[in-house]
Write a protein that holds these residues in place. Structure first.
Motif, PDB file in Angstrom:
ATOM      1  N   ALA A  51     -17.696 -20.694  53.106  1.00 40.68           N
ATOM      2  CA  ALA A  51     -17.311 -21.529  51.968  1.00 40.68           C
ATOM      3  C   ALA A  51     -16.688 -20.687  50.854  1.00 40.68           C
ATOM      4  O   ALA A  51     -16.150 -21.230  49.890  1.00 40.68           O
ATOM      5  N   SER A  52     -16.739 -19.371  51.015  1.00 43.82           N
ATOM      6  CA  SER A  52     -16.202 -18.450  50.019  1.00 43.82           C
ATOM      7  C   SER A  52     -14.996 -17.713  50.582  1.00 43.82           C
ATOM      8  O   SER A  52     -15.100 -17.011  51.599  1.00 43.82           O
ATOM      9  N   THR A  54     -16.749 -25.484  45.913  1.00 43.51           N
ATOM     10  CA  THR A  54     -17.057 -24.067  46.097  1.00 43.51           C
ATOM     11  C   THR A  54     -16.705 -23.275  44.843  1.00 43.51           C
ATOM     12  O   THR A  54     -16.096 -23.786  43.901  1.00 43.51           O
ATOM     13  N   ALA A  65     -16.015 -28.511  49.475  1.00 41.49           N
ATOM     14  CA  ALA A  65     -16.738 -27.615  50.374  1.00 41.49           C
ATOM     15  C   ALA A  65     -16.492 -27.858  51.862  1.00 41.49           C
ATOM     16  O   ALA A  65     -16.400 -26.897  52.642  1.00 41.49           O
ATOM     17  N   THR A  72     -14.749 -24.985  54.178  1.00 40.39           N
ATOM     18  CA  THR A  72     -15.428 -24.350  55.304  1.00 40.39           C
ATOM     19  C   THR A  72     -14.733 -24.621  56.628  1.00 40.39           C
ATOM     20  O   THR A  72     -14.577 -23.720  57.461  1.00 40.39           O
ATOM     21  N   ASP A  76     -20.190 -16.069  54.381  1.00 36.67           N
ATOM     22  CA  ASP A  76     -20.305 -17.458  53.943  1.00 36.67           C
ATOM     23  C   ASP A  76     -18.887 -18.019  53.935  1.00 36.67           C
ATOM     24  O   ASP A  76     -18.090 -17.686  53.056  1.00 36.67           O
TER      25      ASP A  76
END
Length: 280
Positions: free
Chosen positions: A64-65, A100, A106, A110, A62
Motif C-alpha cells: 500500500a506504500s 494510503t 487503498a 495495493t 507493504d
C-alpha cells in the motif's frame, strides 16, 4: 525451473503460498513478499517443508506504500542478479474507503499501482534474464467493473466489491498495455482469474462482503487448486511465447469488452505513470 528465480507478492498465505510451494518443488529459487514477519516466516517454513531442497527467502514490503515498493525492488536487485518470474499476486478488498500515505485509495493502490510500479522497477532485470515472465493475478470480478477516470479514487461513492472489481480490471488493462511494450524483449506478461478460492481473503472486512465470504466458503475451491493457473503461467513451456492474454483454468479466456479497450489501457497507463512517479 532449476536455476530460475521467482518473486511472489502476497505469498504469506493462500494461492501465493501454494504457488511458492509448487515452483520451489520444481527447483526454482523462490522469494516471498509479505508485510507481516510472523506470517511470512511461517510461509517460508511451509515452503521448505513442501520442498526440503528449496532455496527460499522472504522480503518485507507493504504494497500500500509506494516507498515500500521501491525499497522492495531495490533490495531484490541488490541480492539477486536475475529474475525469471514476477508473480504479482497480492490482493486487497475493503468495505470502507481508506487512503494510503501517498493519497491513493487503498484497494487500487495495493492491487494496481503497486504491481504497476514494482513491475516497472524490475523490468531491467526481467529483460536481462529473458526469456522471463510476468504473471498478474486478476479476477472475473472485473466483468462487473467500470473505469471512471473522473473518479478513479472513488471519492464520490465507495462500494468495496465494485472498487475491487475496478482494480482487477486495471490488472488486465495493464497486462494488455505492457504486453505491447514488451514485444521483442523475450519478456511475456499474462493475467488470470484463479477461481473463487477459499483463503483468508476478505476476512479483513467487517461488512456485507465478509458475510458473503463465510456463506460461500463451502462452495469455494482450495488455495492449491486456485494457484494452478498462476503456476502454469509461471512455468509451462506451452505459454512460453504467449503474452497479453487472460487465463482461467490454464486456458485463455475472453475478458470484458472494457478490459479489451486499448484506449482505456493507454489512458490508465498514463495516469498510473503520473500517480506512481514512473517516468515515461
Amino acid at each position: 525451473m532449476d536455476g530460475k528465480v521467482c518473486l511472489i507478492t502476497g505469498a504469506s498465505g493462500g494461492i501465493g503460498l501454494e504457488a511458492a510451494k509448487a515452483l520451489a518443488g520444481m527447483g526454482a529459487t523462490v522469494v516471498l513478499v509479505g508485510r507481516d514477519a510472523t506470517r511470512t516466516e511461517a510461509a517460508v517454513s511451509a515452503v521448505r517443508a513442501a520442498a526440503p531442497q528449496a532455496k527460499v527467502e522472504w522480503l518485507k514490503a507493504d504494497l500500500a506504500s509506494l516507498q515500500s515498493v521501491r525499497e522492495l525492488a531495490a533490495t531484490f536487485k541488490a541480492r539477486y542478479p536475475r529474475l525469471d518470474v514476477l508473480l504479482n499476486n497480492a490482493g486487497l478488498i475493503l468495505d470502507r474507503r481508506e487512503v494510503t500515505a501517498d493519497g491513493l485509495e487503498a484497494t487500487l493502490a495495493t492491487n494496481h499501482f503497486a504491481p504497476f510500479l514494482l513491475t516497472h522497477l524490475l523490468l531491467d532485470v526481467l529483460k536481462a534474464s529473458a526469456p522471463s515472465r510476468i504473471v498478474n493475478v486478476s479476477s472475473d470480478a472485473h466483468y462487473a467493473a467500470r473505469l471512471d477516470f473522473e473518479d478513479l479514487q472513488s471519492e464520490r461513492g465507495y462500494i468495496g466489491f465494485r472498487v475491487y472489481g475496478t482494480s482487477k480490471l486495471a490488472n488486465i488493462l495493464f497486462t494488455r498495455a505492457l504486453a505491447k511494450r514488451l514485444k521483442g524483449t523475450g519478456v511475456t506478461v499474462n493475467a488470470l482469474h484463479p477461481g473463487t478460492v477459499r483463503t483468508g481473503f476478505g476476512h479483513n472486512t467487517k461488512g456485507f462482503f465478509r458475510h458473503i465470504v463465510k456463506l460461500g466458503a463451502p462452495f469455494m475451491i482450495s488455495a492449491e487448486k486456485g494457484a494452478r493457473t498462476s503456476i502454469y503461467l509461471a512455468s509451462s513451456p506451452e505459454v512460453e511465447s504467449v503474452s497479453g492474454e487472460y487465463f482461467y483454468k490454464c486456458r485463455p479466456r475472453k475478458p470484458s469488452s472494457v478490459a479489451r479497450n486499448d484506449d482505456f489501457a493507454e489512458r490508465l497507463w498514463q495516469v498510473s505513470e503520473q500517480l506512481t512517479g514512473v517516468k515515461a
